[in-house]
Scaffold this motif. Sequence first.
Motif, mmCIF file in Angstrom:
data_model
loop_
_atom_site.group_PDB
_atom_site.id
_atom_site.type_symbol
_atom_site.label_atom_id
_atom_site.label_comp_id
_atom_site.label_asym_id
_atom_site.label_seq_id
_atom_site.Cartn_x
_atom_site.Cartn_y
_atom_site.Cartn_z
ATOM 1 N N LEU A 396 27.607 29.590 -10.383
ATOM 2 C CA LEU A 396 28.782 29.509 -9.518
ATOM 3 C C LEU A 396 28.762 28.220 -8.706
ATOM 4 O O LEU A 396 29.797 27.558 -8.537
ATOM 5 N N LEU A 397 27.602 27.854 -8.190
ATOM 6 C CA LEU A 397 27.477 26.625 -7.405
ATOM 7 C C LEU A 397 27.747 25.390 -8.266
ATOM 8 O O LEU A 397 28.478 24.478 -7.856
ATOM 9 N N ILE A 398 27.167 25.364 -9.482
ATOM 10 C CA ILE A 398 27.346 24.206 -10.364
ATOM 11 C C ILE A 398 28.791 24.085 -10.820
ATOM 12 O O ILE A 398 29.391 22.998 -10.779
ATOM 13 N N CYS A 399 29.389 25.192 -11.252
ATOM 14 C CA CYS A 399 30.782 25.170 -11.717
ATOM 15 C C CYS A 399 31.732 24.793 -10.587
ATOM 16 O O CYS A 399 32.696 24.050 -10.797
ATOM 17 N N GLY A 400 31.463 25.299 -9.386
ATOM 18 C CA GLY A 400 32.309 24.956 -8.258
ATOM 19 C C GLY A 400 32.328 23.466 -7.985
ATOM 20 O O GLY A 400 33.383 22.873 -7.713
ATOM 21 N N ALA A 401 31.157 22.818 -8.093
ATOM 22 C CA ALA A 401 31.072 21.371 -7.853
ATOM 23 C C ALA A 401 31.813 20.584 -8.927
ATOM 24 O O ALA A 401 32.571 19.657 -8.624
ATOM 25 N N LEU A 402 31.622 20.952 -10.189
ATOM 26 C CA LEU A 402 32.221 20.187 -11.286
ATOM 27 C C LEU A 402 33.722 20.432 -11.419
ATOM 28 O O LEU A 402 34.474 19.519 -11.781
ATOM 29 N N VAL A 403 34.171 21.647 -11.142
ATOM 30 C CA VAL A 403 35.599 21.966 -11.259
ATOM 31 C C VAL A 403 36.389 21.390 -10.092
ATOM 32 O O VAL A 403 37.466 20.795 -10.273
ATOM 33 N N ASN A 404 35.872 21.526 -8.874
ATOM 34 C CA ASN A 404 36.625 21.104 -7.694
ATOM 35 C C ASN A 404 36.443 19.635 -7.347
ATOM 36 O O ASN A 404 37.223 19.089 -6.565
ATOM 37 N N GLY A 405 35.417 18.961 -7.904
ATOM 38 C CA GLY A 405 35.204 17.552 -7.623
ATOM 39 C C GLY A 405 36.393 16.676 -8.001
ATOM 40 O O GLY A 405 36.964 15.973 -7.153
ATOM 41 N N PRO A 406 36.810 16.669 -9.290
ATOM 42 C CA PRO A 406 37.975 15.861 -9.682
ATOM 43 C C PRO A 406 39.259 16.299 -8.980
ATOM 44 O O PRO A 406 40.070 15.456 -8.582
ATOM 45 N N TYR A 407 39.443 17.601 -8.838
ATOM 46 C CA TYR A 407 40.619 18.138 -8.151
ATOM 47 C C TYR A 407 40.694 17.608 -6.717
ATOM 48 O O TYR A 407 41.736 17.138 -6.252
ATOM 49 N N ALA A 408 39.571 17.624 -6.015
ATOM 50 C CA ALA A 408 39.541 17.147 -4.633
ATOM 51 C C ALA A 408 39.801 15.651 -4.560
ATOM 52 O O ALA A 408 40.544 15.180 -3.694
ATOM 53 N N LEU A 409 39.210 14.880 -5.464
ATOM 54 C CA LEU A 409 39.364 13.424 -5.429
ATOM 55 C C LEU A 409 40.802 12.999 -5.708
ATOM 56 O O LEU A 409 41.344 12.108 -5.036
ATOM 57 N N ILE A 410 41.436 13.647 -6.679
ATOM 58 C CA ILE A 410 42.812 13.267 -7.039
ATOM 59 C C ILE A 410 43.792 13.620 -5.931
ATOM 60 O O ILE A 410 44.689 12.829 -5.601
ATOM 61 N N THR A 411 43.639 14.793 -5.335
ATOM 62 C CA THR A 411 44.613 15.228 -4.329
ATOM 63 C C THR A 411 44.439 14.527 -2.987
ATOM 64 O O THR A 411 45.322 14.616 -2.134
ATOM 65 N N THR A 412 43.325 13.832 -2.782
ATOM 66 C CA THR A 412 43.106 13.164 -1.493
ATOM 67 C C THR A 412 43.068 11.650 -1.653
ATOM 68 O O THR A 412 44.057 10.969 -1.455
#
Length: 499
Positions: A396-412
């Motif tokens: 859960l920790l690993i998937c959360g980092a990899l899934v939300n990383g690009p999402y966070a970078l693009i939206t900000t």
Amino acid sequence: MAELPPGIRLITSFTKDQWYRAFIFVLTFLLYVSFHLSRKPISIVKGELHKHCTTLQIIERDTHEENGIHIPPVKTLYNNSRCGWEPFDKSNYKQLLGALDYSFLCAYAVGMYLSGIIGERLPIRYYLSGGMLASGFFTALFGIGYFCNIHSLWYYIIAQVANGLVQTTGWPSVVTCISNWFGKGRRGLIMGLWNSHTSVGNILGSLIAGYWVSICWGLSFVVPGIIISLMGIICYLFLIEHPKDVNCTVKSSADPEMQCLLRSNENCTKPLNLNGGYEHFGNGNAAISFTGALQIPGVVEFSLCLLFAKLVSYTFLFWLPLYITNVEHLDAKKAGDLSTLFDVGGIFGGILAGVISDRLKKRATTCGMMLLIAGPTLYIFSAISKMGFEATIIMLLICGALVNGPYALITTAVSADLGTHKSLHGNAKALSTVTAIIDGTGSIGAALGPLLAGLLSSSGWNNVFYMLMIADACALLFLLRLIRKELQCSLDQTLFKEH
């Protein structure tokens, strides 16, 4: 003269500009925490709206039959107190719960395109605080269905649609405000830290909703509704839209970090022709049009990438607790608490993506690397999560980092970079529209993901994970052209230095 206390020396060591920037950072962070806090309850309450009660009823029926008591089968099959909350106690509950997600996210996607355009033409403080008060009302309205014993599917769908529309006031407003206050020097790191509000909001929303879900699930919505309404009042009282409003220094809008990505042919400084892309107003301000914003290099590619990246992220957001309930056989509260680890991983993923992209000066390449690793990781998660509790926590920790990383970078950081592109000649009023276009397109994926998950999960959770892996591959596909341009520009610069 007595020596100043250490605490006072620390306070006076910061300038007025630094104090104001720190205040805006914290305030906008908390404002958007409340937005995500109010979105999370529906995923936690799903396990309570429908309970797996077939086994319990068979045992009770057998017990009563031994005592010579006959119970009519039709009435016991769909008992609200044992099988869930009508109408979600039926066998097609996954489709009905998916319809709730789709209603909110579809309305959010449609409203986001309009929100950015409207937001550029209204004061951010009024627009944002009004949207938060309205969101608090509609969030609480869903929970009021519990107290008023409402069992109409349309009541809950209308509450979700209305809430989805008013929640679109949040993202363009806070991104515009934070971008006004912070320049591009370390934007990836700053916004990576700031964007952790998404995960913090999800975690708090899970904990608050989880506390009430088994006792009185209506409070799982009413309490977050009250919180976001109170934050709306704080927004109205304290939000400062622009540094110039309090005579603070305006950060430079130079665009060194995006030069490679936004180059045009052989000329890295060639401006765009957006003469027809602005709408002028009597006060001298000009807001960019929808078509004008689409002409900015990178907007279309990052928007389509975010569509698939957000599809994956929001599928986890809305369906992860129910998946954990089915796989680990936990109750709704424990599953909700465990699902917060995905958001904890997301916090580190967003910060990591920001730091890497700042250092490499390559936003698209950073997103591409994380998306490339995320696909196989999702497959590993689907296999390992069935093997034990400890393995589930790590994945859960690993998937959360990899899934939300690009999402966070693009939206900000990416949205802010594109919204202050040099072709706009310093016109910051384009930022809200660009942010809304990127996040609005991403929200289409956010609407499709939970809907597809609701349809596919009935034939097995493996199909849901296959869908998520395909979505990750599509997100990477739309970035390939931008990645090639970033790498080519770096190569050209290296060759130029060597000669």
